[in-house]
Design a protein around this motif. Structure first.
Motif, short mmCIF file in Angstrom:
data_model
loop_
_atom_site.label_atom_id
_atom_site.label_comp_id
_atom_site.label_asym_id
_atom_site.label_seq_id
_atom_site.Cartn_x
_atom_site.Cartn_y
_atom_site.Cartn_z
N PHE A 215 0.85 -1.18 0.00
CA PHE A 215 0.00 0.00 0.00
C PHE A 215 0.89 1.23 0.00
N VAL A 216 0.64 2.14 -0.93
CA VAL A 216 1.43 3.37 -1.04
C VAL A 216 0.50 4.55 -0.80
N ASP A 217 0.80 5.29 0.25
CA ASP A 217 -0.01 6.47 0.58
C ASP A 217 0.49 7.64 -0.26
N VAL A 218 -0.11 7.83 -1.41
CA VAL A 218 0.34 8.87 -2.34
C VAL A 218 -0.26 10.22 -1.95
N THR A 219 0.27 11.27 -2.55
CA THR A 219 -0.28 12.60 -2.34
C THR A 219 -1.56 12.77 -3.16
N GLU A 220 -2.36 13.77 -2.81
CA GLU A 220 -3.56 14.06 -3.59
C GLU A 220 -3.19 14.41 -5.03
N ASP A 221 -2.09 15.12 -5.22
CA ASP A 221 -1.67 15.49 -6.57
C ASP A 221 -1.36 14.26 -7.41
N ALA A 222 -0.70 13.29 -6.80
CA ALA A 222 -0.38 12.06 -7.52
C ALA A 222 -1.65 11.28 -7.84
N ALA A 223 -2.57 11.24 -6.88
CA ALA A 223 -3.84 10.55 -7.11
C ALA A 223 -4.62 11.23 -8.23
N ARG A 224 -4.63 12.54 -8.20
CA ARG A 224 -5.31 13.30 -9.25
C ARG A 224 -4.71 12.97 -10.62
N GLU A 225 -3.40 12.97 -10.67
CA GLU A 225 -2.72 12.69 -11.94
C GLU A 225 -3.13 11.33 -12.50
N GLY A 226 -3.22 10.34 -11.61
CA GLY A 226 -3.62 9.01 -12.04
C GLY A 226 -5.05 8.98 -12.57
N MET A 227 -5.94 9.70 -11.91
CA MET A 227 -7.34 9.72 -12.35
C MET A 227 -7.51 10.50 -13.65
N VAL A 228 -6.70 11.55 -13.83
CA VAL A 228 -6.73 12.29 -15.09
C VAL A 228 -6.28 11.38 -16.23
N LYS A 229 -5.21 10.63 -16.00
CA LYS A 229 -4.71 9.70 -17.03
C LYS A 229 -5.74 8.62 -17.35
N ALA A 230 -6.55 8.26 -16.34
CA ALA A 230 -7.58 7.24 -16.54
C ALA A 230 -8.80 7.80 -17.25
N GLY A 231 -8.82 9.13 -17.45
CA GLY A 231 -9.92 9.73 -18.20
C GLY A 231 -11.13 10.11 -17.40
N LEU A 232 -11.01 10.16 -16.06
CA LEU A 232 -12.16 10.54 -15.24
C LEU A 232 -12.45 12.04 -15.38
N PRO A 233 -13.74 12.41 -15.42
CA PRO A 233 -14.10 13.83 -15.49
C PRO A 233 -13.68 14.56 -14.22
N GLU A 234 -13.41 15.84 -14.35
CA GLU A 234 -12.93 16.64 -13.23
C GLU A 234 -13.90 16.62 -12.05
N LEU A 235 -15.20 16.67 -12.33
CA LEU A 235 -16.19 16.67 -11.26
C LEU A 235 -16.08 15.43 -10.40
N PHE A 236 -15.87 14.28 -11.04
CA PHE A 236 -15.75 13.03 -10.29
C PHE A 236 -14.40 12.94 -9.59
N ILE A 237 -13.36 13.48 -10.20
CA ILE A 237 -12.06 13.50 -9.54
C ILE A 237 -12.14 14.26 -8.22
N ARG A 238 -12.76 15.43 -8.27
CA ARG A 238 -12.89 16.24 -7.05
C ARG A 238 -13.71 15.49 -5.99
N ALA A 239 -14.78 14.83 -6.43
CA ALA A 239 -15.63 14.10 -5.49
C ALA A 239 -14.87 12.95 -4.84
N ILE A 240 -14.10 12.22 -5.63
CA ILE A 240 -13.33 11.09 -5.10
C ILE A 240 -12.26 11.58 -4.13
N LEU A 241 -11.57 12.65 -4.48
CA LEU A 241 -10.53 13.19 -3.60
C LEU A 241 -11.13 13.68 -2.29
N GLU A 242 -12.32 14.27 -2.35
CA GLU A 242 -13.01 14.67 -1.12
C GLU A 242 -13.30 13.46 -0.24
N ALA A 243 -13.74 12.37 -0.87
CA ALA A 243 -14.04 11.16 -0.11
C ALA A 243 -12.78 10.59 0.52
#
Length: 282
Positions: A215-243
């Motif tokens: 398990f790697v506890d990444v930063t929010e920026d790194a998590a965001r980068e991964g979700m952007v690469k996966a093609g997730l919409p910004e609205l869902f990225i923000r929601a997931i990061l909030e969760a």
């Protein structure tokens, strides 16, 4: 007749299966009937979409009770469409799948979506019951790709814990309140029986498949980068990061005994869920 929406998903398919096992007359509303597989031969099937009101009359006709599950970023609209069709058809009781964020963190995007959807159902004038589960054990299936390819899970939740619930338990509660009286006007917050961090869940997955998984506890920026690469919409990225931030802050670890109180048996553990789904990570 009981209508089940979201019938091809983790919870909806389990609701459908358990209603059939209970001998109920069931109808499934699906966008793609082929995804029902063998279950499609055991129930009535109507092709439709909660986002398309013109497809709902046939789905709700003759229905007494309905299990409603909404996905996307406009839950309130879907809930309003469903409530209108249900009222028109004379449905007597709606059971809606919501989220524990309504109670835990209603100011979050996910919480706001579900608060608004709940309001549409409650305003319908129909009898309702709201189910508010926390994290699903099945959410960890999202880790399968990185476990297989990199032997690790990357998530910005630190040591924060959640109490993952088996979708089969959510379904069992849904079936209980659909086919037995006394649940109208009630909201039930549902969790699994134990609070686990992502690292602890990863360790259990590792033990189940007999392979090391980190398990790697990444930063929010790194998590965001991964979700952007996966093609997730910004609205869902923000929601997931909030969760994720909510869990990291320790706000997701609350445990309820509601499953046991309603069903008369203990909620399934994460290990129980893994017994049926461990192969997905191999």
């Amino acid at each position: 007749m009981i209508l089940v929406t979201g019938a091809t998903g983790n919870v909806g398919s389990a609701v459908l299966e358990q209603l059939v096992e209970a001998g109920q007359k069931v109808r499934a509303l699906v966008r793609d009937p082929a995804k029902l597989g063998e279950l499609g031969r055991k129930v009535e099937v109507v092709k439709g979409d909660l986002a398309k009101p013109e497809t709902l009359d046939a789905a709700f006709a003759g229905v007494d009770k309905a299990f409603l599950l909404f996905t996307g970023d406009d839950l309130a609209k879907l809930a309003a469409n469903a409530a209108e069709a249900a009222k028109k058809a004379g449905v007597t009781h709606i059971v809606m799948l919501s989220s524990s964020t309504v109670v835990q963190a209603p100011e979050m995007q996910i919480g706001r979506w579900h608060v608004e959807a709940e309001a549409k159902i409650k305003a319908s004038g129909l009898a309702w019951t709201i189910l508010q589960p926390g994290a699903f054990a099945s959410n960890t299936l999202n880790w399968a790709g990185s476990i297989k390819s990199r032997g690790a899970v990357f998530q910005p939740t630190g040591d924060g814990k959640a109490a993952p619930i088996d979708p089969r338990d959510i379904a069992a509660v849904a079936v209980k309140v659909l086919i037995s009286p006394g649940h109208e006007g009630k909201s039930y917050m549902l969790t699994g029986p134990e609070a686990l961090s992502a690292a602890e869940q990863v360790a259990k997955i590792s033990a189940a498949i007999g392979k090391p998984v980190a398990f790697v506890d990444v930063t929010e920026d790194a998590a965001r980068e991964g979700m952007v690469k996966a093609g997730l919409p910004e609205l869902f990225i923000r929601a997931i990061l909030e969760a994720h931030a909510m869990v990291k802050a320790g706000l997701g670890a609350h445990i309820t005994n509601t499953v046991e109180e309603l069903l008369g048996q203990k909620a399934r553990t994460f290990d129980d869920w893994l017994k049926s789904h461990g192969k997905a990570f191999q």
